[in-house]
Motif scaffolding. Structure first.
Motif, PDB file in Angstrom:
ATOM      1  N   THR A  94      31.181  36.367  40.299  1.00  0.00           N
ATOM      2  CA  THR A  94      32.049  37.409  39.739  1.00  0.00           C
ATOM      3  C   THR A  94      31.741  38.762  40.363  1.00  0.00           C
TER       4      THR A  94
ATOM      5  N   ASP B 125      35.319  34.000  41.789  1.00  0.00           N
ATOM      6  CA  ASP B 125      36.227  33.525  40.750  1.00  0.00           C
ATOM      7  C   ASP B 125      37.077  34.640  40.169  1.00  0.00           C
ATOM      8  N   ARG B 126      36.502  35.830  40.102  1.00  0.00           N
ATOM      9  CA  ARG B 126      37.203  36.905  39.393  1.00  0.00           C
ATOM     10  C   ARG B 126      36.592  38.264  39.708  1.00  0.00           C
TER      11      ARG B 126
ATOM     12  N   GLU C 276      39.470  41.390  33.144  1.00  0.00           N
ATOM     13  CA  GLU C 276      39.260  40.638  34.372  1.00  0.00           C
ATOM     14  C   GLU C 276      40.540  40.518  35.194  1.00  0.00           C
ATOM     15  N   TRP C 277      40.342  40.204  36.469  1.00  0.00           N
ATOM     16  CA  TRP C 277      41.419  39.800  37.376  1.00  0.00           C
ATOM     17  C   TRP C 277      40.946  38.528  38.042  1.00  0.00           C
ATOM     18  N   ARG C 278      41.667  37.449  37.834  1.00  0.00           N
ATOM     19  CA  ARG C 278      41.238  36.157  38.365  1.00  0.00           C
ATOM     20  C   ARG C 278      41.753  35.948  39.792  1.00  0.00           C
ATOM     21  N   ASN C 279      40.909  35.365  40.615  1.00  0.00           N
ATOM     22  CA  ASN C 279      41.288  35.022  41.982  1.00  0.00           C
ATOM     23  C   ASN C 279      42.449  34.034  41.938  1.00  0.00           C
TER      24      ASN C 279
END
Length: 225
Positions: free
Chosen positions: A115, A150-151, A218-221
């Motif tokens: 992360t 991941d994020r 969060e911002w997820r990939n």
């Protein structure tokens, strides 16, 4: 080293573009970065939380990929700093800014972390309506993708919460900002950047306006499931 050049137009440029550069910051930038922080976070924000030379040097030494700034027509206008950490979304441990960022020194950076954690974001007030924070956020999204993380994760201040703290919980305030019932200068901006809320951190930072709360977002990939 990261460097991206582009042409942007500010609100007072009457359509005339100017060159902006997002790049890795270096030792020669430290004095100006400290000045930018002081301008960006005036009192009642605690002065002791502003960057010092030792912290900035530690960023560059421990994770230069996560230490970026933005120039507008040759003038430093803002910066953004991050570190890598291991984070399990099914067991999100409560944490403070001091704990998760090593008091801003990021010596706890984990090169194999899954992360990207945002330590800080600031933009010089005279450039606040130029979209510079979004450009730096995009650069961090690029980093998430490039390094296969991941994020992106970070805790956003809730500076509007103190106005209604006697009426509702921090969680209810966040819900109303997300639903559009209320506007918060920081959280609404992060939502606009594609960040999604995952919880509220208590006693995250000594921040009167946020009543020491912060919204974990969060911002997820998008290339990872």
């Amino acid at each position: 080293m990261y460097q991206k050049e582009m042409l942007i137009t500010g609100p007072d440029r009457h359509g005339k573009p100017v060159k902006a550069i997002v790049r890795t910051y270096q030792e020669a930038d430290f004095d100006e970065l400290i000045r930018i922080q002081a301008e960006s976070f005036p009192p009642p924000y605690p002065e002791e939380l502003l960057w010092n030379h030792e912290q900035l040097a530690s960023h560059v030494a421990n994770y230069p990929d996560g230490a970026i700034c933005i120039e507008v027509d040759g003038e430093l206008a803002g910066s953004m700093t991050s570190l890598r950490m291991q984070w399990d979304p099914s067991h999100p441990a409560s944490h403070t800014w001091v704990e998760v960022t090593d008091d801003g020194y990021i010596r706890n950076h984990q090169p194999d972390g899954n992360t990207l954690y945002i330590v800080d974001l600031c933009v010089r007030p005279k450039f606040r309506k130029w979209g510079l924070a979004q450009l730096m956020m995009q650069a961090m999204y690029h980093l998430v993708i490039a390094q296969g993380l991941d994020r992106l994760l970070g805790a956003g201040r809730m500076p509007g919460y103190h106005l209604v703290a006697d009426e509702m919980t921090a969680e209810s305030y966040l819900e109303q900002v997300v639903s559009g019932e209320k506007h918060d200068p920081v959280i609404s901006f992060l939502l606009h950047c594609g960040r999604m809320p995952v919880g509220v951190a208590t006693d995250y930072l000594d921040d009167e306006e946020s009543c020491n709360y912060a919204a974990l977002m969060e911002w997820r990939n998008p290339f990872k499931t």
